[in-house]
Each structure stands twice: as C-alpha cells, then as structure tokens.
Write a protein that holds these residues in place. Structure first.
Motif, PDB file in Angstrom:
ATOM      1  N   SER A 119       1.156   3.756  -3.248  1.00  0.00           N
ATOM      2  CA  SER A 119       0.763   5.155  -3.042  1.00  0.00           C
ATOM      3  C   SER A 119       1.926   6.084  -3.377  1.00  0.00           C
ATOM      4  O   SER A 119       1.732   7.160  -3.947  1.00  0.00           O
ATOM      5  CB  SER A 119       0.290   5.394  -1.601  1.00  0.00           C
ATOM      6  OG  SER A 119      -1.065   5.007  -1.488  1.00  0.00           O
ATOM      7  N   ARG A 120       3.132   5.649  -3.026  1.00  0.00           N
ATOM      8  CA  ARG A 120       4.311   6.465  -3.341  1.00  0.00           C
ATOM      9  C   ARG A 120       4.491   6.559  -4.859  1.00  0.00           C
ATOM     10  O   ARG A 120       4.699   7.640  -5.404  1.00  0.00           O
ATOM     11  CB  ARG A 120       5.539   5.829  -2.687  1.00  0.00           C
ATOM     12  CG  ARG A 120       6.683   6.791  -2.485  1.00  0.00           C
ATOM     13  CD  ARG A 120       7.671   6.317  -1.452  1.00  0.00           C
ATOM     14  NE  ARG A 120       7.998   4.904  -1.576  1.00  0.00           N
ATOM     15  CZ  ARG A 120       8.451   4.144  -0.590  1.00  0.00           C
ATOM     16  NH1 ARG A 120       8.607   4.645   0.614  1.00  0.00           N
ATOM     17  NH2 ARG A 120       8.734   2.879  -0.779  1.00  0.00           N
TER      18      ARG A 120
ATOM     19  N   PHE B 119       0.836  -1.210   0.000  1.00  0.00           N
ATOM     20  CA  PHE B 119       0.000   0.000   0.000  1.00  0.00           C
ATOM     21  C   PHE B 119       0.866   1.253   0.000  1.00  0.00           C
ATOM     22  O   PHE B 119       0.566   2.239  -0.682  1.00  0.00           O
ATOM     23  CB  PHE B 119      -0.952  -0.016   1.197  1.00  0.00           C
ATOM     24  CG  PHE B 119      -1.769  -1.281   1.251  1.00  0.00           C
ATOM     25  CD1 PHE B 119      -2.580  -1.641   0.189  1.00  0.00           C
ATOM     26  CD2 PHE B 119      -1.703  -2.135   2.345  1.00  0.00           C
ATOM     27  CE1 PHE B 119      -3.310  -2.819   0.210  1.00  0.00           C
ATOM     28  CE2 PHE B 119      -2.428  -3.312   2.384  1.00  0.00           C
ATOM     29  CZ  PHE B 119      -3.229  -3.658   1.314  1.00  0.00           C
ATOM     30  N   THR B 120       1.953   1.200   0.752  1.00  0.00           N
ATOM     31  CA  THR B 120       2.894   2.324   0.776  1.00  0.00           C
ATOM     32  C   THR B 120       3.626   2.420  -0.556  1.00  0.00           C
ATOM     33  O   THR B 120       3.779   3.511  -1.125  1.00  0.00           O
ATOM     34  CB  THR B 120       3.895   2.122   1.939  1.00  0.00           C
ATOM     35  OG1 THR B 120       3.154   2.134   3.153  1.00  0.00           O
ATOM     36  CG2 THR B 120       4.963   3.204   1.966  1.00  0.00           C
TER      37      THR B 120
ATOM     38  N   ASN C  24      -4.891   7.462  -7.854  1.00  0.00           N
ATOM     39  CA  ASN C  24      -4.550   6.382  -6.915  1.00  0.00           C
ATOM     40  C   ASN C  24      -5.781   5.561  -6.547  1.00  0.00           C
ATOM     41  O   ASN C  24      -6.526   5.899  -5.637  1.00  0.00           O
ATOM     42  CB  ASN C  24      -3.901   6.975  -5.659  1.00  0.00           C
ATOM     43  CG  ASN C  24      -3.366   5.882  -4.740  1.00  0.00           C
ATOM     44  OD1 ASN C  24      -3.537   4.690  -5.011  1.00  0.00           O
ATOM     45  ND2 ASN C  24      -2.713   6.282  -3.658  1.00  0.00           N
TER      46      ASN C  24
ATOM     47  N   LYS D   7     -14.013   6.491  -3.927  1.00  0.00           N
ATOM     48  CA  LYS D   7     -13.520   7.746  -4.506  1.00  0.00           C
ATOM     49  C   LYS D   7     -14.688   8.582  -5.020  1.00  0.00           C
ATOM     50  O   LYS D   7     -15.755   8.034  -5.330  1.00  0.00           O
ATOM     51  CB  LYS D   7     -12.581   7.435  -5.690  1.00  0.00           C
ATOM     52  CG  LYS D   7     -11.428   6.504  -5.357  1.00  0.00           C
ATOM     53  CD  LYS D   7     -10.410   7.098  -4.392  1.00  0.00           C
ATOM     54  CE  LYS D   7      -9.416   6.043  -3.933  1.00  0.00           C
ATOM     55  NZ  LYS D   7      -8.567   6.487  -2.835  1.00  0.00           N
TER      56      LYS D   7
ATOM     57  N   ALA E  77       2.224   6.148  -7.128  1.00  0.00           N
ATOM     58  CA  ALA E  77       1.114   6.928  -7.698  1.00  0.00           C
ATOM     59  C   ALA E  77       1.420   8.421  -7.590  1.00  0.00           C
ATOM     60  O   ALA E  77       1.219   9.187  -8.542  1.00  0.00           O
ATOM     61  CB  ALA E  77      -0.193   6.592  -6.984  1.00  0.00           C
ATOM     62  N   ALA E  78       1.932   8.843  -6.432  1.00  0.00           N
ATOM     63  CA  ALA E  78       2.239  10.264  -6.244  1.00  0.00           C
ATOM     64  C   ALA E  78       3.358  10.690  -7.183  1.00  0.00           C
ATOM     65  O   ALA E  78       3.281  11.745  -7.830  1.00  0.00           O
ATOM     66  CB  ALA E  78       2.621  10.525  -4.791  1.00  0.00           C
TER      67      ALA E  78
ATOM     68  N   THR F 205       0.442   2.199 -13.597  1.00  0.00           N
ATOM     69  CA  THR F 205       0.638   3.428 -12.815  1.00  0.00           C
ATOM     70  C   THR F 205       1.510   4.411 -13.587  1.00  0.00           C
ATOM     71  O   THR F 205       1.157   5.595 -13.731  1.00  0.00           O
ATOM     72  CB  THR F 205       1.294   3.088 -11.458  1.00  0.00           C
ATOM     73  OG1 THR F 205       0.546   2.046 -10.837  1.00  0.00           O
ATOM     74  CG2 THR F 205       1.338   4.306 -10.560  1.00  0.00           C
TER      75      THR F 205
ATOM     76  N   GLN G 163      -4.151   2.014  -2.834  1.00  0.00           N
ATOM     77  CA  GLN G 163      -4.379   1.923  -1.386  1.00  0.00           C
ATOM     78  C   GLN G 163      -5.845   2.257  -1.074  1.00  0.00           C
ATOM     79  O   GLN G 163      -6.427   3.160  -1.667  1.00  0.00           O
ATOM     80  CB  GLN G 163      -3.462   2.920  -0.674  1.00  0.00           C
ATOM     81  CG  GLN G 163      -3.439   2.756   0.829  1.00  0.00           C
ATOM     82  CD  GLN G 163      -2.470   3.739   1.490  1.00  0.00           C
ATOM     83  OE1 GLN G 163      -2.211   4.809   0.955  1.00  0.00           O
ATOM     84  NE2 GLN G 163      -1.951   3.367   2.633  1.00  0.00           N
TER      85      GLN G 163
ATOM     86  N   ASP H 224     -11.308   9.394  -1.008  1.00  0.00           N
ATOM     87  CA  ASP H 224     -10.728  10.698  -1.353  1.00  0.00           C
ATOM     88  C   ASP H 224     -11.761  11.804  -1.135  1.00  0.00           C
ATOM     89  O   ASP H 224     -11.658  12.882  -1.683  1.00  0.00           O
ATOM     90  CB  ASP H 224     -10.183  10.714  -2.786  1.00  0.00           C
ATOM     91  CG  ASP H 224     -11.282  10.753  -3.848  1.00  0.00           C
ATOM     92  OD1 ASP H 224     -12.456  10.435  -3.523  1.00  0.00           O
ATOM     93  OD2 ASP H 224     -10.985  11.104  -5.004  1.00  0.00           O
TER      94      ASP H 224
END
Ligand code: PMP
Ligand code: GLN
Length: 389
Positions: free
Chosen positions: A23-24, A19-20, A33, A369, A26-27, A340, A36, A40
């Motif tokens: 998410s990283r 998940f980390t 995203n 979302k 994706a950013a 991604t 995770q 939103d």
C-alpha cells in the motif's frame, strides 16, 4: 531519536506485513492499489446514521468485556439462521477488534511454548507470527497447486502429541479456494479423539460465488464442539477500518478466550458495535454480498482476459489470483514491485504466504473496487502488454 538499550530482537527476521509494504509503494507510485484487501467504495449511510445516533445518545463508555449485548444477540441470530448453530450470546460469543485480534487472542489462549499448530500454506500472514509470539511452532500442511485443495492424509501425518491447534481458512485468502462439507468431515476424522482445538477463519463467509454454500464450522456439530470460529464485519459491511469482528465457540473454549481478551483489548469500540447491531437486522445486507461481489469478480475477470495474465479459479473472497509466466521471468515479489512502479497497478505476490518462499509466479488482485478503478487498472495492464493476450 537514538535508543540507549541494546535490543536483542525477538523477531530478527520479521519484516513489515506485505499489505503495508504494497500500500505504501502504491501510494508512492500513484499506482492503482489492487494489493491490500479493502473496498474503495463507501458503506451505506444507514450504518453511519446508526453510529451517529448511538454516539449522540451517550453510548460512549466502555462496552461490556465480551461486547455489546445487542450485537452479540444479533450475531447469535445470524449464526443460527445461517448455520443452524445455537451459540449462547452471554457465554459463547465475543466481539473483537477485528479478526486479527480474534486470531491472535485465540492462539494466545490455547497455545503454549513448544506446542505445534498446523497451518496450511499458502497461509494468511498473521497466523504464524501469532503462533511464534506465544512460543508455539507452526507446522505446515500444503494446499495443492493450482486448485489449493488440502490433503487430509498429509494433515493426519503431521499430527503429534504436541499438536494443540489446527488453523483453517475458508473462503481462503489469498487463493479464493473453499473447503467443502466433505473437507470438514475429513478434518473431523483427523482430530477425533484428540484435544486439538480448531481455529476457523471465516472472515469471507458471505463472499462465495456461483451458488456455492459456505461450509462453516459452526454448522458442523462435531467440529463446532472444539472450534473457535472467527468473522469480521470489516469484510461484510465494507468497513475494514472499523476493526470489528467476533468469535463464536463453546462456552468452555470461550471462557479461555476471554481470559486473554480481557487483558488484550478488554473491550471494543462501543458505538460501532451498536451501529452494526442495528444494521444487521436487515439480513439482505450480508446475504446480498455474494451477488454483489460476483458481479465484480466477473467484470474484473473479463477485463483481465484482454491481458496475458492466466486467471486461476476464484470461488470466494474478493481476491483474484493470476499467473504471469507468459509475461515475465521475474520472481513474484520483483514482478509485483515492477508492476506497481512501472505499470501503475499494485498487487500482492503470493510467495509471501509460503513458508519456503515457493514461487508459482502468481499474484493476487483485490477486486473490491469501484468499476472505474478496475477499468483504470485493466487499461494500464492492457497498455503495458499490448497484443499479448
Ligand atoms: N483473516 C483473513 C483471511 C483476512 O483476509 C483478514 C483481513 N483481510 C483478516 C483475517 C483480518 O481481518 P480484520 O481486518 O477484521 O482484522
Ligand atoms: N487481509 C487484508 C488482505 O489480505 C489486509 C489486512 C491487513 O492489511 N492487515 O489484503
């Protein structure tokens, strides 16, 4: 900074939770995203107003170790109303720092070095590290692809004198599958006469679709007598960052749980417990969740229908599984990374939940979302795979 100690890692093979990682990524890639699992959108002001009230009223010192009495009473009321179970709020309910801590604490309280714990693959990613941290051994039963149903004969065959615990999860992350009342009866038959503790992860207890009822272990008299049941307000009230959850269980089990809890976190953030206790008074806020997410599930499935993804059933949770075999030959981890980076939509590869890395070419989308987020993700997918649906 350099360290001067030689580290003999306890977990040499352990990486960072998917998940980390996703998410990283994706950013980094400005991807939408859907990896995770978190909403939103914002929770209601009433919840924040309640928190503010309690902060200003000076409720800012340690809560009692087991949790604020106001919240434990509200939980007892909810569990009684929904599942007909009578848990004593003094001795049978503990507020935790989210479900992750609850699960870890329950495992640490009951599992000793060398004990076996049966889990079902695909398995939510925190269970096995918790089991192994306390020296236990995970033993895998398998959810059948593609409906992800358990095989209770397989479970029965896995039981040994070392089996200390069975961990179940319904509604199930990542698959969206549900256990039925008949499954609970079968599980009761498997553990009858043993001292096996059941840990039931029910964090998505309010997110079931198409009129299905949640089969909570709290409502199964025979199983409830040997079970710790876990839930999380993060999922229910759109506040995953608050990290507040709870466990319910018979007093004797809860006493063991609290022996660990008191030295693990001791107690959980107080004002948010009080705010949630107030907020829970209106039951429509958790009872309305199923309809709220069903609409999102249906809208998202409709959007994905215009892509070559093949959708698997989603009976609960806010996760949608999809097969991508028609679109790519990549392994699912590579496909998730490619999607991604190149398409701009982040997903979770399901093989990470498989102990043997089994890859059914399935990825998980989170649809908790806003509509525009889901539409934006679908537009990117449709652009990337034009005319292939
Ligand atoms: N169990 C499952 C099945 C989950 O999906 C999650 C979180 N998504 C958790 C436990 C952990 O919940 P929390 O964020 O409250 O720690
Ligand atoms: N459980 C959430 C999910 O499945 C994520 C929680 C976490 O990041 N640890 O996506």
């Amino acid at each position: 900074m350099q360290t001067s100690v030689h580290i003999d890692s306890r977990f040499p093979a352990m990486g960072t939770t998917i998940f980390t990682v996703m998410s990283r990524l994706a950013a980094e890639c400005s991807a939408v995203n859907l990896a995770q699992g978190f909403p939103d959108f914002q929770a209601e002001d009433a919840l924040f107003d309640a928190m503010h009230r309690h902060l200003r009223a000076g409720r800012n010192q340690y809560a009692p170790m087991a949790g604020m009495p106001e919240l434990r009473t509200a939980i007892a009321g909810k569990v009684a109303a929904l599942y007909g179970a009578a848990y004593d709020s003094e001795t049978e309910i503990t507020v935790t720092a989210g479900a992750t801590q609850a699960i870890f604490t329950a495992i640490a309280a009951f599992v000793r070095p060398g004990d076996e714990v049966i889990v079902f693959a695909p398995v939510y990613d925190s269970y096995v590290p918790a089991i192994e941290t306390v020296g236990g051994k995970a033993v895998y039963a398998h959810l059948r692809f593609p409906d992800y149903a358990p095989d209770w004969d397989e479970v029965r065959a896995l039981i040994t004198p070392r089996t200390r615990m069975i961990v179940i999860n319904s509604p199930h992350n990542p698959t969206g599958a549900l256990l039925s009342a008949a499954d609970l009866d079968a599980l009761a038959g498997v553990v009858r006469g043993s001292d096996i503790v059941v840990l039931s992860d029910e964090v998505y207890e309010h997110i079931l679709f198409d009129g299905e009822a949640h089969a909570s272990l709290s409502g199964h008299l025979e199983l409830a007598a040997r079970s710790i049941v876990v839930s999380s307000f993060g999922k229910t009230y759109h506040i995953t960052g608050w990290k507040i959850g709870y466990v319910v269980g018979p007093a004797a089990l809860m006493a063991e749980f609290r022996k660990v809890h008191q030295f693990n976190v001791f107690t959980v953030h107080g004002p948010s417990q009080l705010a949630i206790a107030d907020y829970m008074q209106d039951a429509s806020r958790h009872l309305g969740l199923a309809a709220f997410y069903q609409e999102k599930r249906d809208a998202f499935r409709q959007l994905l229908a215009a892509t070559p993804f093949e959708l698997l059933p989603c009976r609960g949770t806010y996760f949608q599984l999809a097969r991508y075999e028609r679109m790519s030959e990549l392994a699912d981890r590579d496909f998730a990374e490619w999607l991604t980076r190149e398409v701009g939509v982040a997903v979770i590869p399901v093989s990470v939940f498989q102990p043997d890395g089994r890859d059914d070419k399935v990825v998980r989308f989170c649809f908790a979302k806003r509509e525009e987020t889901l539409v934006a993700a679908a537009a990117r997918l449709q652009r990337a795979f034009p005319g292939q649906s």
